[in-house]
Write an enzyme that holds these catalytic residues in place. Structure first.
Site, PDB file in Angstrom:
ATOM      1  CE  LYS A   1      27.818  40.042  48.338  1.00  0.00           C
ATOM      2  NZ  LYS A   1      27.235  40.092  46.992  1.00  0.00           N
TER       3      LYS A   1
ATOM      4  CE  LYS B   1      30.406  43.315  45.163  1.00  0.00           C
ATOM      5  NZ  LYS B   1      30.676  41.931  44.799  1.00  0.00           N
TER       6      LYS B   1
ATOM      7  NE  ARG C   1      30.800  38.845  28.934  1.00  0.00           N
ATOM      8  CZ  ARG C   1      31.704  38.728  27.973  1.00  0.00           C
ATOM      9  NH1 ARG C   1      32.296  37.567  27.764  1.00  0.00           N
ATOM     10  NH2 ARG C   1      32.045  39.765  27.238  1.00  0.00           N
TER      11      ARG C   1
ATOM     12  CD  GLU D   1      31.337  41.058  48.398  1.00  0.00           C
ATOM     13  OE1 GLU D   1      31.372  41.831  47.420  1.00  0.00           O
ATOM     14  OE2 GLU D   1      31.085  39.856  48.290  1.00  0.00           O
TER      15      GLU D   1
HETATM   16  C1  5MM Z   1      32.097  36.975  46.872  1.00  0.00           C
HETATM   17  O1  5MM Z   1      31.530  37.275  45.643  1.00  0.00           O
HETATM   18  C2  5MM Z   1      30.340  38.039  45.656  1.00  0.00           C
HETATM   19  C3  5MM Z   1      29.160  37.226  46.108  1.00  0.00           C
HETATM   20  O2  5MM Z   1      29.099  36.080  45.289  1.00  0.00           O
HETATM   21  P1  5MM Z   1      28.973  34.638  45.959  1.00  0.00           P
HETATM   22  O3  5MM Z   1      27.644  34.629  46.670  1.00  0.00           O
HETATM   23  O4  5MM Z   1      29.028  33.710  44.795  1.00  0.00           O
HETATM   24  O5  5MM Z   1      30.131  34.483  46.893  1.00  0.00           O
HETATM   25  C4  5MM Z   1      30.086  38.562  44.242  1.00  0.00           C
HETATM   26  O6  5MM Z   1      29.250  39.677  44.263  1.00  0.00           O
HETATM   27  C5  5MM Z   1      31.397  38.880  43.591  1.00  0.00           C
HETATM   28  O7  5MM Z   1      31.929  40.009  44.199  1.00  0.00           O
HETATM   29  C6  5MM Z   1      31.114  39.095  42.133  1.00  0.00           C
HETATM   30  O8  5MM Z   1      30.647  37.910  41.577  1.00  0.00           O
HETATM   31  C7  5MM Z   1      32.296  39.658  41.353  1.00  0.00           C
HETATM   32  O9  5MM Z   1      33.338  38.826  41.303  1.00  0.00           O
HETATM   33  P2  5MM Z   1      34.641  39.242  40.438  1.00  0.00           P
HETATM   34  O10 5MM Z   1      35.728  38.427  41.089  1.00  0.00           O
HETATM   35  O11 5MM Z   1      34.391  38.835  39.038  1.00  0.00           O
HETATM   36  O12 5MM Z   1      34.866  40.715  40.581  1.00  0.00           O
END
Ligand code: 5MM
Length: 347
Positions: free
Chosen positions: A222, A138, A48, A180
């Protein structure tokens, strides 16, 4: 505590820099591992870290990316040469941010709905992240569409309230909140149903933000684009998505908001770029009035996915993966001028 409004506004302006958008690399460990497993990559801390190093050090990424959203594990990590990721981003003119929610959990008494948790202890965590160099944060609230009763008003209210409490705490800590509320694409609902739910969610989010005294000039929204569910037999044209999305935002988002940066939500990369581009091509003077806020991207999968698949965990693929990443960022940069062209994909 007094809110440092000029500082928040300055950070938000940097995040909304003209011609740029944001890159979300804030996948939690479980999400990142799931994507690694699908790409045949070992699911270890070191892999990662290596992947996130590939992303933050991609040559030229700062030309199109104004901010990157990190995850708790990532904000503490460094490149192989010892430079912390936060310092690398700062050196590239990219504003570092941090995802601070602790994930969507089942909402009691509301089958099929979730509420995002993480408010307990958030004030202290925000202070710690600010000390590490984060300038924005966020939080994602997740709204499901399923049948007539989902989402319920209770489900919308509780997620909007949590987003507003998070946002107020961020501004108190000097961090710009990225708010978001994601209406998921899962399901067979129509474009019209997504528009109806997205509008109801956004209106409740802004009611709660007002109630919690969040300063709109120092926050970024967002949202999801307004799309049909993945299983809907009638998939709208690019222009229909663009129009439905912008009309929904115009009806729901106050003009004082510093900016809007879309999530991609599982859309194919090219579709996300084309839809964003159509919004800019169709909503500009003289044909239509100018939009009241900057409209950009804050994508994760729609920028990262081709790079992740190319990398496949192998060092020899690193440079090609970085080129693929910057290519997607460039395509989305073109979308901000209404100039994305599918022919760019062949370049
Ligand atoms: C909706 O997810 C967010 C934007 O990603 P996409 O453009 O792929 O839709 C993204 O920031 C999301 O919140 C993060 O990847 C965190 O996801 P998890 O579910 O691991 O908290």
């Amino acid at each position: 505590m007094t809110i440092n409004t000029p500082q928040l506004i300055e950070t938000a302006k940097a995040m909304m820099a003209a011609g740029k958008g944001m890159l979300a690399i804030d996948e939690s460990t479980s999400t990142c591992n799931r994507r690694f497993a699908a790409a045949g990559i070992a699911q270890t801390v070191e892999m990662r870290r290596a992947y996130r190093e590939l992303l933050v050090t991609a040559p030229g990424i700062g030309e199109f990316i104004s901010g990157m959203i990190l995850y708790d594990e990532t904000i503490h990590q460094a490149a192989n040469d010892g430079r912390p990721f936060v310092k690398i981003l700062q050196g590239s003119g990219i504003v570092p941010g941090i995802k601070v929610d602790l994930g969507a959990k089942d909402l009691a008494a509301h089958p099929g709905e979730t509420v995002t948790e993480g408010l307990d202890g958030l004030r202290e965590r925000l202070a710690a992240y600010a000390g590490l160099g984060a300038r924005f944060a966020k939080w994602r609230g997740v709204i499901h569409i399923a049948g007539a009763g989902v989402p319920s008003q209770g489900g919308i209210d509780v997620n909007a309230h949590a987003l507003a409490r998070y946002a107020a705490l961020c501004q108190e800590a000097g961090l710009v909140p990225v708010v978001e509320p994601e209406v998921l694409m899962d399901g067979d609902h129509s474009l019209a149903r997504c528009a109806e739910v997205t509008q109801a969610v956004l209106q409740q989010v802004f009611a709660q933000l007002a109630s919690q005294r969040v300063q709109l000039e120092g926050m970024v929204l967002k949202p999801n684009m307004v799309v049909a569910g993945l299983g809907c037999p009638v998939q709208p044209a690019v222009e229909e998505v663009a129009d439905a999305t912008v009309h929904c935002l115009l009806r729901s988002v106050p003009a004082a908001v510093a900016g809007i940066a879309f999530l991609s939500g599982g859309q194919p990369s090219e579709a996300a770029s084309a839809r964003l581009s159509a919004m800019h091509a169709r909503f500009r003077p003289p044909a239509r009035r100018e939009l009241p806020w900057p409209l950009t991207f804050s994508f994760a999968r729609a920028i990262q996915q081709p790079a992740l698949e190319l990398w496949a965990g192998r060092d020899e693929n690193r440079a090609a993966a970085q080129r693929a990443l910057v290519h997607r960022a460039r395509c989305n940069g073109a979308a901000l001028r209404g100039a994305y062209d599918p022919a760019m994909e062949a370049a």
